[in-house]
Write a protein that holds these residues in place. Structure first.
Motif, short mmCIF file in Angstrom:
data_model
loop_
_atom_site.label_atom_id
_atom_site.label_comp_id
_atom_site.label_asym_id
_atom_site.label_seq_id
_atom_site.Cartn_x
_atom_site.Cartn_y
_atom_site.Cartn_z
N ARG A 6 37.48 50.85 38.66
CA ARG A 6 36.69 50.08 37.77
C ARG A 6 35.65 48.97 38.67
NH1 ARG A 6 39.95 47.12 33.24
NH2 ARG A 6 37.69 46.76 32.65
N HIS A 7 34.54 49.12 38.15
CA HIS A 7 33.31 48.31 38.80
C HIS A 7 33.22 47.06 37.87
CE1 HIS A 7 32.63 51.16 42.12
NE2 HIS A 7 32.97 52.02 41.15
N PHE A 8 32.84 45.92 38.60
CA PHE A 8 32.66 44.58 37.83
C PHE A 8 31.46 44.20 38.40
CE2 PHE A 8 37.16 45.74 37.69
CZ PHE A 8 37.42 45.47 36.12
N LYS A 9 30.78 43.14 37.36
CA LYS A 9 29.63 42.52 37.55
C LYS A 9 30.11 41.43 38.59
CE LYS A 9 27.03 44.01 34.00
NZ LYS A 9 25.51 43.95 33.42
N SER A 10 31.10 40.71 38.38
CA SER A 10 31.51 39.63 39.30
C SER A 10 33.09 39.62 39.59
CB SER A 10 31.25 38.07 38.50
OG SER A 10 32.05 38.14 37.42
N THR A 11 33.42 38.72 40.70
CA THR A 11 34.77 38.68 40.91
C THR A 11 35.66 38.22 39.88
OG1 THR A 11 34.27 38.49 43.33
CG2 THR A 11 36.44 37.53 42.42
N GLN A 12 35.01 37.00 39.18
CA GLN A 12 35.56 36.63 38.10
C GLN A 12 36.00 37.49 36.78
OE1 GLN A 12 37.40 33.71 37.80
NE2 GLN A 12 38.04 34.33 35.95
N ASP A 13 34.83 38.44 36.57
CA ASP A 13 35.17 39.31 35.55
C ASP A 13 36.24 40.21 36.09
OD1 ASP A 13 32.89 38.77 34.12
OD2 ASP A 13 31.61 40.13 34.73
N ALA A 14 36.42 40.76 37.09
CA ALA A 14 37.63 41.40 37.65
C ALA A 14 39.21 40.83 37.47
CB ALA A 14 37.36 41.85 39.11
N ILE A 15 39.04 39.29 37.76
CA ILE A 15 40.13 38.70 37.74
C ILE A 15 40.66 38.70 36.15
CG2 ILE A 15 41.25 36.51 37.92
CD1 ILE A 15 39.43 36.04 40.40
N THR A 16 39.43 38.24 35.45
CA THR A 16 39.66 38.21 33.99
C THR A 16 40.49 39.79 33.44
OG1 THR A 16 38.01 36.57 33.72
CG2 THR A 16 38.80 37.93 31.70
N ALA A 17 39.77 40.78 34.03
CA ALA A 17 40.31 42.15 33.28
C ALA A 17 41.96 42.41 33.77
CB ALA A 17 39.48 43.16 33.96
N LEU A 65 41.19 35.21 46.46
CA LEU A 65 42.23 34.63 47.25
C LEU A 65 43.15 33.76 46.43
CD1 LEU A 65 41.25 34.52 51.06
CD2 LEU A 65 42.90 35.89 50.28
N LYS A 66 42.26 32.84 45.70
CA LYS A 66 42.99 31.48 45.17
C LYS A 66 43.46 32.48 43.78
CE LYS A 66 39.54 28.01 46.62
NZ LYS A 66 38.60 27.21 46.51
N ALA A 67 42.98 33.34 43.29
CA ALA A 67 43.41 34.10 41.89
C ALA A 67 44.71 34.67 42.37
CB ALA A 67 42.42 34.77 41.29
N ALA A 68 44.93 35.08 43.66
CA ALA A 68 46.11 36.08 43.80
C ALA A 68 47.50 35.72 43.29
CB ALA A 68 46.25 36.33 45.27
N ASP A 69 48.34 36.53 42.69
CA ASP A 69 49.66 36.29 42.67
C ASP A 69 50.35 36.28 44.01
OD1 ASP A 69 49.67 35.84 39.77
OD2 ASP A 69 49.05 38.00 39.80
N LEU A 70 50.10 37.17 44.92
CA LEU A 70 50.57 37.35 46.17
C LEU A 70 49.57 38.03 47.05
CD1 LEU A 70 53.18 37.57 47.70
CD2 LEU A 70 53.59 40.02 47.04
N ARG A 71 49.60 37.28 48.45
CA ARG A 71 48.74 37.89 49.33
C ARG A 71 49.66 38.65 50.31
NH1 ARG A 71 45.36 32.47 51.10
NH2 ARG A 71 44.63 32.05 48.99
N VAL A 72 49.32 39.79 50.69
CA VAL A 72 50.09 40.68 51.55
C VAL A 72 49.41 41.01 52.84
CG1 VAL A 72 51.52 41.33 49.64
CG2 VAL A 72 49.54 42.93 50.10
N TYR A 73 49.84 41.47 53.70
CA TYR A 73 49.49 42.00 55.16
C TYR A 73 50.41 43.24 55.47
CZ TYR A 73 52.33 39.53 58.30
OH TYR A 73 53.56 39.16 59.04
N LEU A 74 49.98 44.22 56.26
CA LEU A 74 50.64 45.33 56.78
C LEU A 74 50.84 44.85 58.18
CD1 LEU A 74 51.51 48.27 56.39
CD2 LEU A 74 49.13 48.96 57.33
N PRO A 75 51.98 44.80 58.77
CA PRO A 75 52.48 44.31 59.93
C PRO A 75 51.90 45.39 60.98
CG PRO A 75 54.45 44.67 58.92
CD PRO A 75 53.33 44.73 57.97
N MET A 76 51.59 45.06 62.09
CA MET A 76 51.22 46.09 63.22
C MET A 76 52.05 45.74 64.50
SD MET A 76 47.05 46.20 62.54
CE MET A 76 46.90 47.60 63.71
#
Length: 122
Positions: A6-17, A65-76
């Motif tokens: 899905r495409h959103f007009k703003s980051t906040q619109d995506a977070i809300t959805a 980042l502020k809205a995230a429930d969890l931040r993840v990364y792929l270890p290398m």
């Protein structure tokens, strides 16, 4: 796994959805706050979540980042310290499948046929 993009007009619109749809919000991040997606991880993959992958140059926005429930990364391991965005995305999704095999699922042949008809003609 079937992805709906899905495409959103703003980051906040995506977070809300994401919130309105009852999903957790996971974002990729290389900060010290991020949790490694590794085989020994105690991270429980939620049944419903949105995964946000940042841009190659500067990652995920501060707002996301502020809205995230969890931040993840792929270890290398080894000498590499970064991956192409498409490669990193594929590896993160594969790692999630390994961590939560119930996500893989499968559609009946009739559903696959209907989805192919819908998406291949776009």
């Amino acid at each position: 796994m079937w992805l709906t993009v899905r495409h959103f007009k703003s980051t906040q619109d995506a977070i809300t959805a994401v919130r309105e749809d009852g999903r957790k919000l996971w974002v990729t991040d290389l900060s010290q706050e991020a949790k490694a997606l590794d085989y020994n991880s105690s991270i429980k993959v939620p049944a419903r979540f949105a995964l946000v992958i940042g841009r190659e140059t500067d990652g995920v926005s501060e707002e996301m980042l502020k809205a995230a429930d969890l931040r993840v990364y792929l270890p290398m391991h080894g000498f590499a310290d970064s991956l192409n965005l498409s490669v990193a995305t594929a590896l993160v999704i594969q790692k999630l499948f390994i961590m939560a095999p119930e996500m893989v699922g499968d559609f009946p042949a009739s559903t696959k046929k209907r989805l192919r008809k819908k998406w291949y003609n776009q």
